[in-house]
Design a protein around this motif. Structure first.
Motif, short mmCIF file in Angstrom:
data_model
loop_
_atom_site.label_atom_id
_atom_site.label_comp_id
_atom_site.label_asym_id
_atom_site.label_seq_id
_atom_site.Cartn_x
_atom_site.Cartn_y
_atom_site.Cartn_z
N GLY A 80 5.96 -4.42 -3.90
CA GLY A 80 4.91 -3.90 -4.80
C GLY A 80 5.01 -2.40 -4.28
N ILE A 81 5.37 -2.24 -2.61
CA ILE A 81 5.23 -0.50 -2.46
C ILE A 81 6.38 0.00 -2.67
CG2 ILE A 81 5.68 0.39 -0.26
CD1 ILE A 81 3.63 -1.56 0.87
N VAL A 82 7.77 -0.74 -2.59
CA VAL A 82 9.08 -0.14 -2.46
C VAL A 82 9.66 -0.14 -4.06
CG1 VAL A 82 9.56 -0.13 -0.34
CG2 VAL A 82 10.38 -1.93 -2.02
N ILE A 99 16.16 -0.55 11.30
CA ILE A 99 16.79 0.16 10.22
C ILE A 99 17.69 -0.89 9.45
CG2 ILE A 99 18.85 1.97 10.20
CD1 ILE A 99 17.77 3.24 12.78
N GLY A 100 18.16 -1.73 10.09
CA GLY A 100 19.06 -2.81 9.46
C GLY A 100 18.26 -3.46 8.26
N TYR A 101 16.99 -3.90 8.62
CA TYR A 101 16.01 -4.55 7.48
C TYR A 101 15.62 -3.45 6.27
CZ TYR A 101 14.57 -8.09 11.03
OH TYR A 101 14.67 -9.10 11.98
N GLY A 102 15.80 -2.17 6.49
CA GLY A 102 15.54 -1.14 5.71
C GLY A 102 16.60 -0.95 4.73
N VAL A 103 18.09 -0.93 5.63
CA VAL A 103 19.04 -1.07 4.59
C VAL A 103 19.14 -2.11 3.58
CG1 VAL A 103 21.54 -1.06 4.76
CG2 VAL A 103 20.22 0.22 6.33
N LEU A 104 18.78 -3.46 4.07
CA LEU A 104 18.84 -4.38 3.57
C LEU A 104 18.03 -4.55 2.30
CD1 LEU A 104 19.65 -7.66 2.95
CD2 LEU A 104 17.51 -8.15 4.61
N ILE A 105 16.83 -4.10 2.46
CA ILE A 105 15.78 -3.86 1.17
C ILE A 105 16.18 -2.84 0.72
CG2 ILE A 105 13.45 -3.23 0.70
CD1 ILE A 105 13.82 -6.05 2.03
N VAL A 139 6.70 9.31 -3.15
CA VAL A 139 5.24 9.67 -2.53
C VAL A 139 4.40 8.37 -2.78
CG1 VAL A 139 4.61 10.77 -4.73
CG2 VAL A 139 3.05 10.83 -2.63
N VAL A 140 4.44 7.67 -3.95
CA VAL A 140 3.88 6.55 -4.35
C VAL A 140 3.99 5.35 -3.21
CG1 VAL A 140 3.10 4.75 -5.93
CG2 VAL A 140 3.33 7.28 -6.53
N SER A 141 4.99 5.26 -3.06
CA SER A 141 5.63 4.30 -2.08
C SER A 141 4.95 4.35 -0.67
CB SER A 141 7.14 4.04 -1.94
OG SER A 141 7.71 3.62 -3.22
N LEU A 142 5.28 5.45 -0.19
CA LEU A 142 4.68 5.88 1.15
C LEU A 142 3.28 5.77 1.16
CD1 LEU A 142 5.37 6.88 4.04
CD2 LEU A 142 4.54 9.27 3.13
N LEU A 163 6.34 -2.72 10.53
CA LEU A 163 7.42 -2.74 10.38
C LEU A 163 7.59 -2.46 8.81
CD1 LEU A 163 10.26 -3.82 10.64
CD2 LEU A 163 9.71 -6.17 10.31
N ILE A 164 6.44 -2.98 7.70
CA ILE A 164 6.60 -2.29 6.65
C ILE A 164 6.49 -0.93 6.21
CG2 ILE A 164 5.12 -2.63 4.44
CD1 ILE A 164 4.15 -5.40 5.04
N LEU A 165 5.94 -0.14 7.25
CA LEU A 165 5.74 1.17 6.99
C LEU A 165 7.29 1.75 7.29
CD1 LEU A 165 2.34 2.26 8.80
CD2 LEU A 165 3.16 2.75 6.66
N PHE A 166 7.83 1.24 8.34
CA PHE A 166 9.18 1.85 8.90
C PHE A 166 10.22 1.54 7.74
CE2 PHE A 166 13.27 1.71 10.74
CZ PHE A 166 13.38 2.72 11.56
N ILE A 167 10.25 0.35 7.13
CA ILE A 167 11.07 -0.02 6.09
C ILE A 167 10.97 0.76 4.83
CG2 ILE A 167 11.67 -2.12 4.49
CD1 ILE A 167 11.11 -4.03 6.65
N THR A 168 9.43 0.97 4.38
CA THR A 168 9.40 1.93 3.30
C THR A 168 9.85 3.49 3.58
OG1 THR A 168 7.15 0.70 2.91
CG2 THR A 168 7.56 2.98 1.85
N PHE A 169 9.76 3.91 4.77
CA PHE A 169 10.41 5.05 5.13
C PHE A 169 12.10 4.93 4.91
CE2 PHE A 169 12.63 8.03 8.19
CZ PHE A 169 11.90 9.35 7.68
#
Length: 523
Positions: A120-122, A303-309, A359-362, A383-389
């Motif tokens: 829902g965030i991203v 970072i790997g999780y962020g790339v995956l998402i 902006v809405v996601s952050l 971790l959710i904050l970092f993945i969102t960034f």
């Protein structure tokens, strides 16, 4: 506060300079600001930046949504309502669901509820980023209208998913029946609140003796009242601002004078310019706070999780985009749709690729509470904050930088408007002049003989220019001229009902008429 005030002033100056740089190198300014904020965050001695989510939701989000709704074409929004609705709701739900499955399967400690929370965030693409990029390239009108309409509504659908997932994580259970009723209430209630408050403002403008200053103040406070009122009764504040903004936008020429319209336009352009710049700069500056709280997870793993998402979002949006197009074409066999022509593979690909987050996601990620109701820490919050960034950064840089090149390479033709906008503008100008001259000669034949300035006006219109020289108009000439400007506005609004008329051209002519009227007031 006074100690960091010079820092914030310097930040605003830096934002303006960076936007000027972005325009010079022809790169969308959200990309430049996020990267610059990221670079500035590593400079020693700078004050720590902590973004309050309430600050973004309450102060930033309502005016940005309101301005977007004010500049959106209702005609185009209604024409492409089916595909826009599918993008703003169905594709957002599919994206959130895809992220939930991937996160629950590949990220240790993530449940399906936490996955939906992250989804829902991203899931909602950012309107500002796409709009900034599309300014540098020409895209078909329908594509721009669909992306514009999607950006108005997808924030509401994503925040609804976010709220339900937040409740599921906090309480440990999810009631589908209650969620369905709450969803209906949030959507219908939000739209209803926005329309009701917009109607009150409309009546206030019409019944009370307002001037340009009071009109401006009303436009500034309206989105905040719409948003806060809806949120207080647990409706969608986003839909409230969007519906109210659309209602007032379509009636701006009925309750605002030309002076008010021009002044509010100038003020709102400057306000949104600063707000957008601050938000994207703050996204980059907030990185140290986010990375400092990654307990138990290495930076490289995160970072790997962020790339995956990010990859999951790109793939799911691309598949959903093609599916939405094919479903629309299939549905055209049974119901009336806006267009039955096959768009090919290029247009859906570009619409799928235009999925930058912002902006809405952050703000949604930052609004996750630190502790649950029972006093324990909220699971995986950092971790959710970092993945969102990471999602915001990658989509802005990768998709944002490549989208203009893809648009130029694909060379998609516009199937709706065959004339270039400049030619369309001049053709409409000529038609306005011809009808104005006919009306003058039919209704004021004696005035044309008695009033030298009206003769001059006819000559200038015959030469296809509507700008009067610095002459003093008589009272009668002024009344006739203003009446003709009002009549031209009526003609333009009537022509705008034609679905094939470019509303951007209509709005340019309406702006020109406002400038003409302003000049008359000073003659």
């Amino acid at each position: 506060m006074l100690d960091v005030f010079p820092y914030y002033l310097a930040l605003i100056v830096a934002i303006v300079l960076l936007i000027m740089l972005a325009q010079r190198i022809r790169v969308a300014y959200p990309i430049v600001l996020v990267l610059a904020g990221l670079a500035f965050s590593f400079l020693p001695g700078l004050p720590s930046i902590q973004i309050d989510p309430e600050l973004i939701f309450i102060i930033f989000l309502p005016p940005l949504l309101y301005e977007a709704a004010w500049n959106t074409s209702w005609k185009e929004l209604w024409r492409w309502r089916r595909i826009i609705t599918s993008f703003a709701f169905l594709i957002v739900f599919v994206s959130a669901f895809s992220v939930a499955l991937v996160a629950a399967h590949f990220i240790p400690g993530f449940t399906l509820a936490l996955g939906f929370l992250l989804g829902g965030i991203v899931s909602p693409p950012d309107a500002v980023s796409a709009g900034a990029i599309l300014k540098f390239v020409k895209v078909p009108k329908r594509m721009a209208s669909i992306l514009e309409g999607e950006s108005l509504l997808n924030d509401a659908s994503s925040l609804i998913i976010f709220r339900f997932a937040l409740i599921a994580v906090s309480t440990g259970h999810f009631l589908a029946g209650n969620a369905s009723l709450n969803f209906v209430w949030m959507v219908l209630g939000g739209i209803g609140v926005g329309l009701l408050i917009a109607l009150l403002f409309f009546k206030t403008h019409r019944l009370l003796p307002t001037d340009a200053n009071t009109d401006l103040v009303f436009t500034l406070v309206a989105p905040y009242i719409m948003y806060i009122t809806a949120e207080e009764i647990h409706c969608s504040g986003v839909l409230s601002v969007v519906s109210g903004g659309l209602f007032l936008s379509q009636r701006r020429h009925l309750f605002l004078s030309s002076t008010s319209r021009l002044r509010t336009t100038n003020v709102w352009e400057s306000l949104v310019f600063i707000l957008n710049g601050l938000v994207f700069m703050l996204i980059g500056l907030d990185l140290p706070e986010i990375t400092a709280n990654l307990d138990g997870v290495s930076i490289y793993t995160a970072i790997g999780y962020g790339v995956l998402i990010t990859g999951t979002l790109m793939i799911s949006r691309m598949i959903s985009t093609y599916s939405a197009i094919f479903v629309t074409l299939f549905a055209s066999r049974f119901i009336t749709v806006a267009d039955t022509r096959h768009p090919g593979y290029k247009s859906p690909f570009l619409m799928g690729w235009a999925g930058m987050r912002g902006v809405v996601s952050l703000a949604a990620a930052l609004s996750i509470p630190v502790y649950l109701d029972n006093g324990t820490e909220f699971p995986q919050r950092n971790l959710i904050l970092f993945i969102t960034f990471i999602v915001i950064l990658l989509t802005l840089v990768v998709q944002g930088l490549t989208l203009p090149y893809l648009i130029r390479a694909f060379r998609i033709s516009d199937m709706d408007h065959f004339l270039p906008e400049e030619d369309d503008y001049h053709a409409m100008h000529k038609q306005l002049v011809e009808q104005s001259l006919k009306r003058l000669r039919d209704q004021y034949p004696m005035g044309l003989n008695d009033q030298p300035v009206l003769k001059e006006l006819v000559q200038k219109w015959e030469n296809s220019t509507l700008v009067l020289e610095d002459q003093l108009l008589s009272t009668q000439s002024r009344e006739v001229y203003l009446e003709m400007l009002d009549q031209q506005r009526k003609w333009l609004r009537e022509w705008n009902k034609d679905p094939l008329v470019n509303e951007e051209v209509i709005r340019k002519h309406l702006l020109r008429l406002d400038l003409e009227e302003e000049k008359i007031h000073y003659l």
